[in-house]
Enzyme design. Structure first.
Site, PDB file in Angstrom:
ATOM      1  CE  LYS A  34       3.732  -2.966   4.462  1.00  0.00           C
ATOM      2  NZ  LYS A  34       4.007  -1.875   5.611  1.00  0.00           N
ATOM      3  CG  ASP A  61       2.826   1.409   3.892  1.00  0.00           C
ATOM      4  OD1 ASP A  61       2.242   2.537   3.496  1.00  0.00           O
ATOM      5  OD2 ASP A  61       2.576   0.543   4.678  1.00  0.00           O
ATOM      6  CB  VAL A  62       6.348   6.867   4.201  1.00  0.00           C
ATOM      7  CG1 VAL A  62       7.946   5.945   4.681  1.00  0.00           C
ATOM      8  CG2 VAL A  62       6.670   7.467   2.817  1.00  0.00           C
ATOM      9  CE  LYS A  63      -0.575   3.336   5.497  1.00  0.00           C
ATOM     10  NZ  LYS A  63       0.651   2.503   5.811  1.00  0.00           N
ATOM     11  CG  MET A  64       4.749  10.695   1.210  1.00  0.00           C
ATOM     12  SD  MET A  64       5.507  11.305  -0.305  1.00  0.00           S
ATOM     13  CE  MET A  64       7.068  10.202  -0.380  1.00  0.00           C
ATOM     14  CG  HIS A  65      -2.438  12.845   4.534  1.00  0.00           C
ATOM     15  ND1 HIS A  65      -3.656  12.401   5.018  1.00  0.00           N
ATOM     16  CD2 HIS A  65      -3.207  14.254   3.925  1.00  0.00           C
ATOM     17  CE1 HIS A  65      -4.667  13.265   5.057  1.00  0.00           C
ATOM     18  NE2 HIS A  65      -4.472  14.291   4.330  1.00  0.00           N
ATOM     19  CG  ASP A  66       2.741  17.920   4.836  1.00  0.00           C
ATOM     20  OD1 ASP A  66       2.077  19.134   5.064  1.00  0.00           O
ATOM     21  OD2 ASP A  66       3.232  17.690   5.958  1.00  0.00           O
ATOM     22  CB  ILE A  67       0.595  21.635   2.000  1.00  0.00           C
ATOM     23  CG1 ILE A  67       2.304  21.581   2.117  1.00  0.00           C
ATOM     24  CG2 ILE A  67      -0.138  22.111   3.089  1.00  0.00           C
ATOM     25  CD1 ILE A  67       2.913  23.097   2.437  1.00  0.00           C
ATOM     26  CB  THR A  70       5.110  19.390   2.406  1.00  0.00           C
ATOM     27  OG1 THR A  70       5.319  20.350   2.743  1.00  0.00           O
ATOM     28  CG2 THR A  70       5.799  18.259   3.138  1.00  0.00           C
ATOM     29  CB  THR A 124      -6.684  -3.404   6.169  1.00  0.00           C
ATOM     30  OG1 THR A 124      -5.723  -3.299   6.817  1.00  0.00           O
ATOM     31  CG2 THR A 124      -6.629  -3.459   4.745  1.00  0.00           C
ATOM     32  CD  GLN A 195      -4.673  -5.591   8.837  1.00  0.00           C
ATOM     33  OE1 GLN A 195      -5.393  -4.828   8.669  1.00  0.00           O
ATOM     34  NE2 GLN A 195      -3.316  -5.613   8.677  1.00  0.00           N
ATOM     35  N   GLY A 215       2.712  -9.725   6.320  1.00  0.00           N
ATOM     36  CA  GLY A 215       3.450  -9.222   7.530  1.00  0.00           C
ATOM     37  C   GLY A 215       3.656 -10.191   8.551  1.00  0.00           C
ATOM     38  NE  ARG A 216       0.399  -8.015  12.663  1.00  0.00           N
ATOM     39  CZ  ARG A 216      -0.599  -7.270  12.893  1.00  0.00           C
ATOM     40  NH1 ARG A 216      -1.007  -7.012  14.330  1.00  0.00           N
ATOM     41  NH2 ARG A 216      -1.305  -6.435  12.157  1.00  0.00           N
TER      42      ARG A 216
END
Length: 236
Positions: A34, A61-67, A70, A124, A195, A215-216
């Site tokens: 990831k 994992d860039v979590k797109m959130h726009d119009i 875009t 989370t 978390q 991850g960690r």
């Protein structure tokens, strides 16, 4: 799919050199990797392309959130990179999620595998208090997650990111074929960190999730390979 192929190792590093160090230690283990915002912004698309050239499956994992327009363009760009999975925020709405799929159609090369597009429901780290008092949504975290999962499903997305605590309810609402990717995974005895809604890897798979993100507990271990092998053994 074998167990390792259902584990997404979070390359949460500040630069490509650090990520390469972990990849060297995990060499030969056929896991997903990831790439999140920190590494993608530092190392760029070229690093993702290099992972694909070496045969890795990549969750961007860039979590797109726009119009919508875009996000459509962003989805086209990451599809051209050849990523296997990427995500958008379900909170962006149905039109935005549908636009992401249009971007995939535009960016997909002939004969290339179509990426799985998943929606982010609630992070989370989102607690009940954060959901109600800061984000401003009423109801429980699970209710918010299921609402966004249904919306993502209606938009045509193939799945969602959600905590392992909501997997059973998501599958009931959207069908067993609706993919769940679950962060908030901590092996028994591991530090919880930031978390709020967590399970062990074995518990998450028992709930029916398709993939877990870790991850960690791996990247922060003194011996990452041994940590990964221990996690795999705990699931088998």
């Amino acid at each position: 799919m074998d167990v390792a192929g259902r584990i997404m190792v979070a390359l949460d590093y500040a630069n490509a050199a650090s990520a390469e160090g972990l990849l060297k230690q995990l060499e030969g283990i056929p896991c997903y990797v990831k790439v999140g915002m920190q590494l993608f912004y530092a190392a760029g698309p070229g690093f993702v392309a290099s992972l694909k050239d070496r045969g890795y499956k990549v969750f961007l994992d860039v979590k797109m959130h726009d119009i919508p327009n875009t996000v459509k363009g962003g989805a086209e760009s990451v599809t051209r990179l050849g990523v296997d999975v990427f995500n958008v925020h379900a909170a962006g709405g149905k039109d935005m999620m549908e636009a992401a799929l249009e971007g995939v159609d535009k960016g997909l090369a002939a004969g290339a595998a179509r990426p799985i597009v998943i929606g982010v429901t609630q992070l989370t780290s989102t607690s009940q208090a954060v959901l109600n008092e800061e984000i401003g949504l009423t109801g429980t975290v699970e209710q918010a997650v299921i609402r966004y999962a249904r919306l993502a499903h209606a938009a045509g997305l193939q799945g969602v990111v959600a905590s392992p605590l909501e997997v059973t309810a998501i599958k009931a609402a959207c069908g067993d074929g609706f993919v769940t990717v679950t962060p908030g995974i901590r092996p028994a005895g591991a530090d919880v960190g930031d978390q709020s809604r967590i399970m062990t890897p074995a518990e998450a798979f028992a709930q029916g999730t398709d993939y877990v993100v870790i991850g960690r507990p791996i990247t922060g271990a003194a011996d990452p390979r041994a940590a990964m092998e221990s996690i795999i053994d705990s699931i088998l």
